[in-house]
Enzyme design. Structure first.
Site, short mmCIF file in Angstrom:
data_model
loop_
_atom_site.label_atom_id
_atom_site.label_comp_id
_atom_site.label_asym_id
_atom_site.label_seq_id
_atom_site.Cartn_x
_atom_site.Cartn_y
_atom_site.Cartn_z
N PHE A 245 2.89 66.24 70.82
CA PHE A 245 3.82 65.67 69.76
C PHE A 245 3.78 66.91 68.36
O PHE A 245 3.84 66.59 67.48
CB PHE A 245 3.41 64.50 69.16
CG PHE A 245 3.28 63.46 70.17
CD1 PHE A 245 4.44 63.25 71.21
CD2 PHE A 245 2.17 62.81 70.69
CE1 PHE A 245 4.23 62.28 72.37
CE2 PHE A 245 2.19 61.85 71.58
CZ PHE A 245 3.03 61.89 72.65
N ASN A 636 16.67 66.21 84.33
CA ASN A 636 16.15 64.82 84.77
C ASN A 636 16.35 63.52 83.80
O ASN A 636 15.85 63.53 82.89
CB ASN A 636 14.80 65.10 85.28
CG ASN A 636 14.16 64.04 86.10
OD1 ASN A 636 14.65 63.01 86.22
ND2 ASN A 636 12.79 64.17 86.16
N THR A 639 12.92 61.67 83.13
CA THR A 639 12.08 62.38 82.09
C THR A 639 12.72 62.52 80.58
O THR A 639 12.26 62.07 79.71
CB THR A 639 11.35 63.41 82.34
OG1 THR A 639 12.24 64.43 82.93
CG2 THR A 639 10.29 63.37 83.29
N GLU A 710 12.76 66.27 70.53
CA GLU A 710 12.38 65.83 69.06
C GLU A 710 13.59 64.96 68.71
O GLU A 710 13.26 64.36 67.52
CB GLU A 710 12.19 67.15 68.26
CG GLU A 710 10.74 67.46 68.52
CD GLU A 710 10.33 68.80 67.95
OE1 GLU A 710 9.86 69.24 66.98
OE2 GLU A 710 10.65 69.88 68.69
MO1 MOS Z 1 6.88 69.84 68.41
S1 MOS Z 1 6.56 69.03 66.51
O1 MOS Z 1 7.46 71.42 68.28
O2 MOS Z 1 5.49 69.75 69.17
#
Ligand code: MOS
Length: 743
Positions: A245, A636, A639, A710
């Site tokens: 993350f 997909n 995911t 994101e």
């Molecule tokens: Mo992300 S915050 O670009 O892993």
């Protein structure tokens, strides 16, 4: 015909491997003769380290060495600009005696066992000349300065003004209706479930680092630089990553120290951080304070958007939240737009990337403010957004490569049942629960990584290997690699072996910035195309081949099989076996081109949420959720959905739970553990309805996919805050929305 795979639902190719516990993460690894490292951390928040007493630790059972700034492991300073290196902080540990934040590394104990190392570390004492750290973002706003580096490659302050308008303030003053409000959010952290860990092994002058990372290549480059060795002497291996993350984008200090200690002691060394150490040795998202002023006509047409952000910036860190730029620059048409970004220097651990850095806080403020304007004008929030729909990117006047945000609003409203929402806040209840619905838009830039390479190898056993040095920190990249390769070769998925997570694989900077799939999938598609051409070239040129001497144009490849006029045919596996070939390679690459000059490239979406706020306890629960996402081709659905749900949960955490609190006076995070740092768990999750529009964006790349890692985290906290307002009539502008703020 083999059925197309891209765009379908495919379970993770590594799903069984992971859920059965077969997958081994960094801390699970061992090496022959391995010793254990344990970090010693500063117990004050700033100042100077005067002395350390390591005698007791050195004499403790099993101890091999105790390193400190007074007995350092030498590291070279990182010469590349800090934001381009992958270490994640300006300084390297043990090279000086400055204390920059609470919990910074001041020592490394190496012992025969983890327990011995940890016990010995507890015997180390230190004396300091203490300085009181500055840790309060809002108190620091008067000290705010312009960022040292550009924000999203633009000036920190941007003013787009209509002809004859002198300032955004002038435009605001001339607007019929105005709303103005301050928004803020505290520090939050990436909190991956796998704590940071490293195993360093030297063999024949080559260092192998096993470390969970989003960028094996970036980690290898940075390690080589810090150790003063050639990049080819470092191999970073990271086949599985237990969540990242943004928090595993950078290495931080402990892998570098562990690597040097392993060289000094001539032993493999494994260093595993405790969860509390992860909070201070690695990075976090800074707190952000924002002010938004909107000016509009009575009909809800925006005349001015003024968005200023003050982001915490660690004295150690290399990244800050550029909160105002993407959101207020991109989401709405307005003749006058001001975005301003300042940073507040703080004595906290490194500020780093956390899912949607910049866009996440920016969207909380902007999409809350738009809701406030809708209330002020008595216009439905979706209608208000449509009245300010941007067909070209403000200030750039170029079209979007592909934008269907209007469709997101419309389809989302239908799926969610937006029309049934009560007009007035605080008027819906279900027993003792007040019920409200809110929505918000979301946006995230479509970017490509620098040069990305993939190799597809056709093997004599009839299978194919696809490799690229990318990472799969739970995103599903391994599955995407296999799917794209299988589709482009026209062979079943189970005949493809995908490889990633190793810096010696074809160049790929990895998984960050929602760039992985768009970059890597295009490179794989090209590599497969080249491998097929190479196969045909071999088929017509080798004397042993049934296709020998034919014009390559007459040889066709279909579903793993070559055929030519006269009934000649062979599977590639058969052919390669016959020709005693070890395999045929095709290399493909992708890189940013001129697309950004001609188009604005963003993904868009809309979130709809229902919350229930308890009438007496004021506990807030998210009970229903719809996200409609316009991110181009979806490779997909399984995911991809996971990425959106995961991103929204980051927003849910920020809206309702997450709050890493530095203690005044010490800068110590008071809740630096997974019991006190509250995160969403399964019981906090509603049923998610995630819908993808799937308009392939082929102006952006061959595969037509933009990123989705994101965008779920953007706008989702605002959707929740807007729903809480709708349920209760209370507008909370300071996250997280805890019960005390709703009393
Ligand atoms: Mo992300 S915050 O670009 O892993």
């Amino acid at each position: 015909m083999t059925a197309p795979l891209i765009g379908t639902r495919v379970g993770r190719v590594d799903g069984r491997f992971k859920v059965t516990g077969e997958a081994t993460y960094t801390a699970d690894h061992t090496a022959a003769g391995m010793a254990h490292g344990y970090l010693v951390l500063a117990s004050v928040g700033g100042g100077e380290l005067l002395s350390m007493d390591t005698a007791a630790a050195e004499a403790a059972p099993g101890v091999l060495a105790v390193y400190s700034p007074f007995n350092p492991l030498k590291l070279q300073s990182i010469k590349t600009t800090p934001d381009l290196s992958f270490v994640g902080q300006f300084w390297l540990p043990l090279q000086d005696t400055t204390i920059r934040h609470y919990g910074q590394i001041i020592g490394l104990v190496v012992a025969e066992s983890y327990e011995e190392a940890r016990y010995a570390a507890s015997l180390v004492t230190a004396t300091y000349e203490e300085r009181t750290p500055k840790t309060d973002l809002k108190a620091g706003i008067p000290r705010a300065v312009a960022p040292p580096i550009p924000v999203n490659y633009e000036e920190p302050e941007l003013n787009l003004l209509a002809d004859g308008v002198g300032s955004v303030e002038e435009a605001l003053a001339a607007s019929e209706v105005r709303v103005a409000a301050d928004y803020s959010q505290p520090v939050d952290t990436p909190t991956a479930i796998e704590p940071h860990a490293v195993l360093a092994t030297w063999e024949g002058g080559v260092l192998t680092l096993q470390v969970g990372t989003q960028s094996a290549v970036g980690s290898a480059m940075t390690t080589a630089e810090a150790l003063g060795i050639d990049v080819f002497q470092v191999r970073v291996v990271s086949p599985v990553v237990g969540g990242a993350f943004g928090g595993k984008m950078y290495l931080f200090g402990h892998p570098l120290l562990t690597a040097v200690a392993a060289r000094e002691l001539n032993r493999p060394i494994k260093t595993v951080l405790t969860q509390e150490q992860v909070f201070t040795v690695t990075g976090h998202r800074s707190g952000v304070a924002q002010r938004i002023e909107l000016g509009a006509s009575r009909e809800g047409v925006l005349n001015a958007v003024k968005h200023d952000a003050w982001s915490g910036f660690s004295a150690s860190g290399v990244l800050f939240e550029s909160a105002a730029h993407t959101t207020s620059r991109v989401l709405y048409k307005s003749p006058n737009i001001h975005v301003g970004q300042k940073i507040v220097p703080l004595d906290l651990p490194p500020t780093t990337w956390v899912r949607a850095p910049g866009e996440q806080p920016g969207s909380f403020a902007l999409e809350s403010a738009m809701d406030e304007l809708a209330v002020e004008l008595g216009i439905d929030p979706i209608e208000l957004r449509m009245r300010n729909y941007a067909d070209t990117m403000p200030g750039r006047e170029v079209p979007w490569s592909s934008k269907h945000l209007d469709e997101c609003y419309r389809i989302g409203a239908e799926r969610f049942g937006w029309a049934d929402r009560a007009e007035r806040p605080g008027t819906q209840a279900d027993g003792d629960w007040l019920v409200g619905q809110g929505m918000a838009g979301t946006v995230y830039p479509g970017n490509l990584l620098p040069t990305t390479v993939a190799v597809v190898t056709l093997r004599p056993d009839g299978g194919a290997t696809v490799s690229s040095a990318t990472a799969d920190p739970g995103t599903g990249m391994l599955t995407v690699l296999a799917m794209v390769c299988a589709q482009e070769l026209g062979i079943p998925l189970d005949r493809v072996t995908p490889l990633l997570g190793d810096s010696v694989l074809p160049l790929n900077f990895g998984a960050f910035g929602s760039m992985g799939t768009a970059s890597t999938a295009s490179a794989v598609a090209q590599a497969a195309f080249v491998a097929r051409a190479e196969l045909i070239r071999l088929a017509v040129s080798d004397e042993r081949s049934p296709f020998h001497g034919l014009d390559p144009e007459t040889v066709e490849y279909q579903e793993g099989r070559l055929s030519a006029p006269g009934g000649r045919q062979a599977d590639f596996g058969e052919l390669l076996t016959l020709l005693e070939s070890a395999g045929v390679d095709g290399t493909g690459a992708s890189a940013p081109g001129a697309e950004k000059l001609r188009y604005a490239i963003h993904s868009f979406g809309a979130h709809f949420c229902e919350v229930r706020v308890h009438r007496f306890t004021r506990e807030t629960r998210v009970s229903r959720w719809t996200s409609v996402i316009d991110a181009g081709q979806i490779i997909n659905e399984v995911t991809a959905r996971g990425q959106i749900v995961g991103g929204v949960l980051f927003g849910l955490g920020q809206a309702l739970l997450e709050d890493a609190r530095p203690e005044a006076g010490t800068g110590r995070f008071a809740n630096a553990n997974l019991a006190d740092y509250l995160l969403p768990v399964h019981a906090d999750m509603p049923d998610f309805d995630v819908h993808f529009l799937r308009h392939p964006d082929t102006s952006f790349n061959q595969i037509g996919a933009r990123g989705i890692g994101e965008i779920g985290a953007v706008g989702s906290a605002a959707a929740i805050a807007n729903a809480v307002y709708h349920a209760t009539g209370v507008r909370v502008r300071d996250l997280p929305i805890t019960v005390d703020k709703l009393l």
